[in-house]
Design a protein around this motif. Structure first.
Motif, PDB file in Angstrom:
ATOM      1  N   ILE A   1     -96.198 -35.146 -25.378  1.00 26.34           N
ATOM      2  CA  ILE A   1     -94.971 -35.276 -26.165  1.00 26.34           C
ATOM      3  C   ILE A   1     -94.751 -34.031 -27.011  1.00 26.34           C
ATOM      4  O   ILE A   1     -93.642 -33.498 -27.114  1.00 26.34           O
ATOM      5  CB  ILE A   1     -95.037 -36.535 -27.055  1.00 26.34           C
ATOM      6  CG1 ILE A   1     -95.019 -37.788 -26.187  1.00 26.34           C
ATOM      7  CG2 ILE A   1     -93.873 -36.558 -28.042  1.00 26.34           C
ATOM      8  CD1 ILE A   1     -95.143 -39.074 -26.961  1.00 26.34           C
ATOM      9  N   ILE A   2     -95.824 -33.542 -27.634  1.00 30.43           N
ATOM     10  CA  ILE A   2     -95.723 -32.344 -28.460  1.00 30.43           C
ATOM     11  C   ILE A   2     -95.336 -31.139 -27.604  1.00 30.43           C
ATOM     12  O   ILE A   2     -94.471 -30.339 -27.976  1.00 30.43           O
ATOM     13  CB  ILE A   2     -97.057 -32.079 -29.191  1.00 30.43           C
ATOM     14  CG1 ILE A   2     -97.312 -33.201 -30.210  1.00 30.43           C
ATOM     15  CG2 ILE A   2     -97.042 -30.723 -29.885  1.00 30.43           C
ATOM     16  CD1 ILE A   2     -98.669 -33.120 -30.868  1.00 30.43           C
ATOM     17  N   ILE A   3     -95.967 -31.029 -26.424  1.00 32.18           N
ATOM     18  CA  ILE A   3     -95.665 -29.908 -25.533  1.00 32.18           C
ATOM     19  C   ILE A   3     -94.200 -29.957 -25.099  1.00 32.18           C
ATOM     20  O   ILE A   3     -93.492 -28.943 -25.105  1.00 32.18           O
ATOM     21  CB  ILE A   3     -96.591 -29.926 -24.304  1.00 32.18           C
ATOM     22  CG1 ILE A   3     -98.038 -29.662 -24.736  1.00 32.18           C
ATOM     23  CG2 ILE A   3     -96.145 -28.894 -23.269  1.00 32.18           C
ATOM     24  CD1 ILE A   3     -99.041 -29.790 -23.613  1.00 32.18           C
ATOM     25  N   ALA A   4     -93.720 -31.165 -24.743  1.00 29.13           N
ATOM     26  CA  ALA A   4     -92.325 -31.308 -24.327  1.00 29.13           C
ATOM     27  C   ALA A   4     -91.384 -30.940 -25.461  1.00 29.13           C
ATOM     28  O   ALA A   4     -90.356 -30.287 -25.246  1.00 29.13           O
ATOM     29  CB  ALA A   4     -92.062 -32.743 -23.866  1.00 29.13           C
TER      30      ALA A   4
ATOM     31  N   ALA B   1     -87.832 -24.445 -27.729  1.00 35.42           N
ATOM     32  CA  ALA B   1     -87.782 -23.068 -27.235  1.00 35.42           C
ATOM     33  C   ALA B   1     -86.521 -22.836 -26.406  1.00 35.42           C
ATOM     34  O   ALA B   1     -85.877 -21.787 -26.506  1.00 35.42           O
ATOM     35  CB  ALA B   1     -89.025 -22.766 -26.399  1.00 35.42           C
ATOM     36  N   PHE B   2     -86.149 -23.842 -25.598  1.00 32.94           N
ATOM     37  CA  PHE B   2     -84.931 -23.727 -24.791  1.00 32.94           C
ATOM     38  C   PHE B   2     -83.704 -23.638 -25.682  1.00 32.94           C
ATOM     39  O   PHE B   2     -82.810 -22.816 -25.442  1.00 32.94           O
ATOM     40  CB  PHE B   2     -84.821 -24.922 -23.853  1.00 32.94           C
ATOM     41  CG  PHE B   2     -83.558 -24.937 -23.044  1.00 32.94           C
ATOM     42  CD1 PHE B   2     -83.429 -24.170 -21.902  1.00 32.94           C
ATOM     43  CD2 PHE B   2     -82.477 -25.715 -23.440  1.00 32.94           C
ATOM     44  CE1 PHE B   2     -82.257 -24.170 -21.155  1.00 32.94           C
ATOM     45  CE2 PHE B   2     -81.296 -25.723 -22.713  1.00 32.94           C
ATOM     46  CZ  PHE B   2     -81.192 -24.951 -21.565  1.00 32.94           C
ATOM     47  N   ILE B   3     -83.645 -24.495 -26.699  1.00 33.10           N
ATOM     48  CA  ILE B   3     -82.513 -24.481 -27.619  1.00 33.10           C
ATOM     49  C   ILE B   3     -82.413 -23.134 -28.323  1.00 33.10           C
ATOM     50  O   ILE B   3     -81.330 -22.563 -28.476  1.00 33.10           O
ATOM     51  CB  ILE B   3     -82.638 -25.620 -28.648  1.00 33.10           C
ATOM     52  CG1 ILE B   3     -82.495 -26.978 -27.945  1.00 33.10           C
ATOM     53  CG2 ILE B   3     -81.594 -25.486 -29.750  1.00 33.10           C
ATOM     54  CD1 ILE B   3     -82.753 -28.155 -28.851  1.00 33.10           C
TER      55      ILE B   3
END
Length: 292
Positions: free
Chosen positions: A64-67, A73-75
């Motif tokens: 969950i943390i990785i996601a 990062a994408f945002i």
């Protein structure tokens, strides 16, 4: 005195044994292990032995943390791109300098806005009038081109960012200097309905003249919309008396027009000598021209 010592010693042993038993009974609820009962001089004693293998930790939080980090990062990357590296022509633009070097005040009256969306539609707005059209873009040998038959066509380049403002430079074939547009937000002039306005149940509604594809909508709140040919729209306010409808809209300045009108039955509105027929909510006519 020795008897008292034996009594206190026996009491202490009993208390300790009871506490041990209680601790042993409580421990399994907290720690996994094995409880054995051993017979001793002071009576049975419960002995708890904890498992040497530690409980397996839950790891569901890690993905969950990785996601979450990936999404953030994408945002962040999308924000940086759209802020500093966005070369798309999509957006709203206002002309600030034409090919003759004449400059235009973005805050002045009669400003023309050009809004291009991602689906190839372009809306030209001035005051409360809009005209809709379409556009296409192509790229050839590293040069981008935009083409809208009745708006503008030529090669273009986009520069700047959302913080300092974006610039759209349009170069038209055969014209020496480019047109310069700046990013903007459409601002429509406010037109106020008179406080004395009262709606007319007979006039309120949609009226269409099929032969010219023109529709007038007179709203109960004193605002109106005139749609012409499905591409040009006038918005404004109106008043009326027994002889005329007075419409007010904004082009490069506030404009007022008187339209003589009369009713021919309940479903025909004659304006300037031409018959407009009442429309249903789905766009169909309440009565066809030969029935009205």
């Amino acid at each position: 005195m020795e008897e008292n010592k034996d009594f206190f010693a026996e009491t202490e042993n009993n208390r300790t044994s009871a506490e041990t038993n209680n601790d042993a009974a409580e421990t399994p609820a907290k720690v996994k292990g094995t409880t054995n009962v051993i017979a001793g001089e002071d009576g049975p004693t419960a002995v708890f032995t904890a498992d040497s293998t530690p409980a397996k930790k839950k790891t569901i939080q890690t993905p969950i943390i990785i996601a979450g980090v990936i999404v953030l990062a994408f945002i962040a990357a999308f924000f940086v791109f759209t802020s500093f590296f966005n070369s798309s022509i999509v957006g709203t633009w206002v002309l600030v300098e034409d090919s003759n070097g004449a400059t235009y005040d973005e805050a002045g009256d009669g400003v023309t806005y050009y809004t291009l969306d991602k689906d190839g539609n372009i809306t030209v707005s001035v005051g409360t009038i809009t005209q809709k059209s379409t556009y296409t873009t192509t790229s050839e040998n590293g040069t981008d081109y935009v083409n809208s038959t009745n708006v503008f066509s030529g090669s273009y380049a986009i520069s700047g960012n959302i913080f300092t403002g974006r610039t759209f430079k349009l170069t038209v074939d055969g014209v020496e200097n480019p047109y310069i547009f700046k990013s903007a937000t459409v601002k429509k002039p406010e037109l106020k309905v008179p406080d004395t306005f009262e709606k007319s149940d007979k006039l309120t509604g949609n009226w269409n003249i099929p032969s010219y594809d023109i529709t007038y909508t007179f709203n109960a709140d004193g605002t109106f919309i005139a749609d012409m040919y499905g591409s040009i729209t006038y918005e404004g306010v109106y008043t009326y008396d027994n002889e005329k409808i007075t419409i007010t809209y904004y082009a490069d300045s506030e404009t007022t027009i008187d339209i003589p009108y009369a009713f021919d039955g309940n479903d025909t509105l004659v304006m300037n000598g031409m018959g407009y027929y009442r429309m249903n909510d789905d766009g169909s006519l309440v009565a066809t021209p030969d029935q009205a």
